[in-house]
Design a protein around this motif. Structure first.
Motif, mmCIF file in Angstrom:
data_model
loop_
_atom_site.group_PDB
_atom_site.id
_atom_site.type_symbol
_atom_site.label_atom_id
_atom_site.label_comp_id
_atom_site.label_asym_id
_atom_site.label_seq_id
_atom_site.Cartn_x
_atom_site.Cartn_y
_atom_site.Cartn_z
ATOM 1 N N GLU A 77 140.709 -116.662 33.973
ATOM 2 C CA GLU A 77 141.177 -117.582 32.946
ATOM 3 C C GLU A 77 142.569 -118.117 33.288
ATOM 4 O O GLU A 77 142.849 -119.311 33.119
ATOM 5 N N TYR A 78 143.425 -117.233 33.764
ATOM 6 C CA TYR A 78 144.767 -117.649 34.179
ATOM 7 C C TYR A 78 144.685 -118.701 35.281
ATOM 8 O O TYR A 78 145.406 -119.710 35.259
ATOM 9 N N SER A 79 143.798 -118.476 36.242
ATOM 10 C CA SER A 79 143.670 -119.388 37.383
ATOM 11 C C SER A 79 143.139 -120.744 36.964
ATOM 12 O O SER A 79 143.601 -121.783 37.465
ATOM 13 N N LEU A 80 142.192 -120.770 36.048
ATOM 14 C CA LEU A 80 141.670 -122.045 35.548
ATOM 15 C C LEU A 80 142.794 -122.863 34.915
ATOM 16 O O LEU A 80 142.892 -124.079 35.134
ATOM 17 N N VAL A 81 143.630 -122.198 34.138
ATOM 18 C CA VAL A 81 144.758 -122.883 33.504
ATOM 19 C C VAL A 81 145.770 -123.336 34.552
ATOM 20 O O VAL A 81 146.269 -124.468 34.514
ATOM 21 N N SER A 82 146.045 -122.449 35.516
ATOM 22 C CA SER A 82 147.004 -122.781 36.573
ATOM 23 C C SER A 82 146.535 -123.982 37.380
ATOM 24 O O SER A 82 147.323 -124.893 37.682
ATOM 25 N N LEU A 116 139.751 -117.338 47.983
ATOM 26 C CA LEU A 116 140.531 -116.282 47.333
ATOM 27 C C LEU A 116 139.529 -115.337 46.682
ATOM 28 O O LEU A 116 138.995 -115.630 45.613
ATOM 29 N N ASN A 117 139.250 -114.229 47.343
ATOM 30 C CA ASN A 117 138.218 -113.308 46.874
ATOM 31 C C ASN A 117 138.819 -112.017 46.337
ATOM 32 O O ASN A 117 139.474 -111.275 47.061
ATOM 33 N N PHE A 118 138.621 -111.786 45.043
ATOM 34 C CA PHE A 118 139.021 -110.528 44.410
ATOM 35 C C PHE A 118 140.490 -110.191 44.709
ATOM 36 O O PHE A 118 140.828 -109.065 45.093
ATOM 37 N N SER A 119 141.314 -111.195 44.533
ATOM 38 C CA SER A 119 142.756 -111.029 44.752
ATOM 39 C C SER A 119 143.333 -110.063 43.712
ATOM 40 O O SER A 119 142.801 -109.913 42.613
ATOM 41 N N LYS A 137 138.486 -111.017 34.419
ATOM 42 C CA LYS A 137 138.390 -112.160 33.497
ATOM 43 C C LYS A 137 139.764 -112.769 33.226
ATOM 44 O O LYS A 137 139.908 -114.001 33.156
ATOM 45 N N HIS A 138 140.770 -111.925 33.070
ATOM 46 C CA HIS A 138 142.117 -112.437 32.787
ATOM 47 C C HIS A 138 142.624 -113.290 33.943
ATOM 48 O O HIS A 138 143.171 -114.377 33.730
ATOM 49 N N LEU A 139 142.455 -112.806 35.172
ATOM 50 C CA LEU A 139 142.907 -113.586 36.333
ATOM 51 C C LEU A 139 142.127 -114.890 36.438
ATOM 52 O O LEU A 139 142.691 -115.932 36.787
ATOM 53 N N GLY A 196 126.997 -103.900 36.800
ATOM 54 C CA GLY A 196 126.629 -104.872 35.786
ATOM 55 C C GLY A 196 127.772 -105.757 35.338
ATOM 56 O O GLY A 196 127.669 -106.477 34.335
ATOM 57 N N GLN A 197 128.862 -105.726 36.074
ATOM 58 C CA GLN A 197 130.034 -106.522 35.725
ATOM 59 C C GLN A 197 129.849 -107.956 36.201
ATOM 60 O O GLN A 197 129.440 -108.180 37.343
ATOM 61 N N PRO A 198 130.117 -108.952 35.355
ATOM 62 C CA PRO A 198 129.966 -110.341 35.797
ATOM 63 C C PRO A 198 131.001 -110.708 36.863
ATOM 64 O O PRO A 198 132.132 -110.229 36.838
#
Length: 212
Positions: free
Chosen positions: A160-165, A114-117, A156-158, A201-203
């Motif tokens: 973090e959301y995915s880690l929780v999901s 799942l790349n850059f969904s 970052k939001h996606l 420079g975005q992580p």
């Protein structure tokens, strides 16, 4: 930004049906027979213009790659790259991820990317996120028992959301990387979006998860 409509896309895809499978449902349970080997099958959902999956197919010739993309005006670019590379271990399907169970047999896929969904940031669109629990249910059925999901995103939001999901679905996190390019993985193949965002420079975040 939506891709510009390409009125020639339908005809182009028909002319290159050796690379894009126009009736993927007919291949359910028989995907390996389409390739020159019975190697593992890796599926990218949302393959975009194909830079990642073509790069992976080039780097790992002993793996069979399938790129799924819903937008016809975008998948034509991926198919064009496939024609140029002339690889025998990659093909594409122009379908929605909601159709996964119609296209793949149980335990038929070894790995999902799942790349850059699309992050679908509004709460009312949560069910559209590719790491929402209903999609995880689909992935669990088509993946082999030891199969894994690899997620990469700049959002970052996606992430973090995915880690929780993943955790709420009782999946095991095998890897969590908060800055992929600082991590310096020599096997990492960048997508078009990855190149764009990392140049600013975005992580880039990445995680690997498996079903228990």
């Amino acid at each position: 930004m939506r891709a510009r409509n390409k009125p020639w896309a339908d005809e182009f895809l028909k002319e290159n049906d050796h690379l894009v499978r126009l009736d993927p449902i007919a291949h359910k349970g028989k995907w390996k027979s389409l390739f020159d080997s019975s190697s593992p099958i890796h599926l990218e959902i949302g393959t975009g213009k194909g830079q990642f999956i073509i790069g992976m197919a080039r780097q790992f010739p002993n793996i069979n790659f399938i790129g799924m993309e819903i937008a016809k005006s975008i998948i034509v670019s991926a198919v064009q790259k496939g024609i140029e590379e002339n690889l025998n271990n990659v093909c594409f399907i122009n379908e929605n991820a909601q159709s996964l169970l119609e296209i793949f047999e149980e335990n038929e896929v070894d790995k999902i990317y799942l790349n850059f969904s699309d992050p679908w940031p509004k709460n009312k669109h949560e069910k559209r996120r590719l790491t929402y629990k209903s999609f995880l249910e689909l992935y669990k059925q088509i993946l082999k028992p030891d199969g894994e999901i690899i997620l990469k995103t700049d959002n970052k939001h996606l992430f973090e959301y995915s880690l929780v999901s993943f955790s709420q679905f009782d999946m095991e996190l095998k890897e969590v990387v908060l800055d992929l390019h600082e991590f310096d993985d020599p096997t990492n193949v960048q997508t078009e979006y990855e190149e764009k965002f990392s140049a600013k420079g975005q992580p880039i975040y990445r995680c690997r998860a498996v079903f228990r």
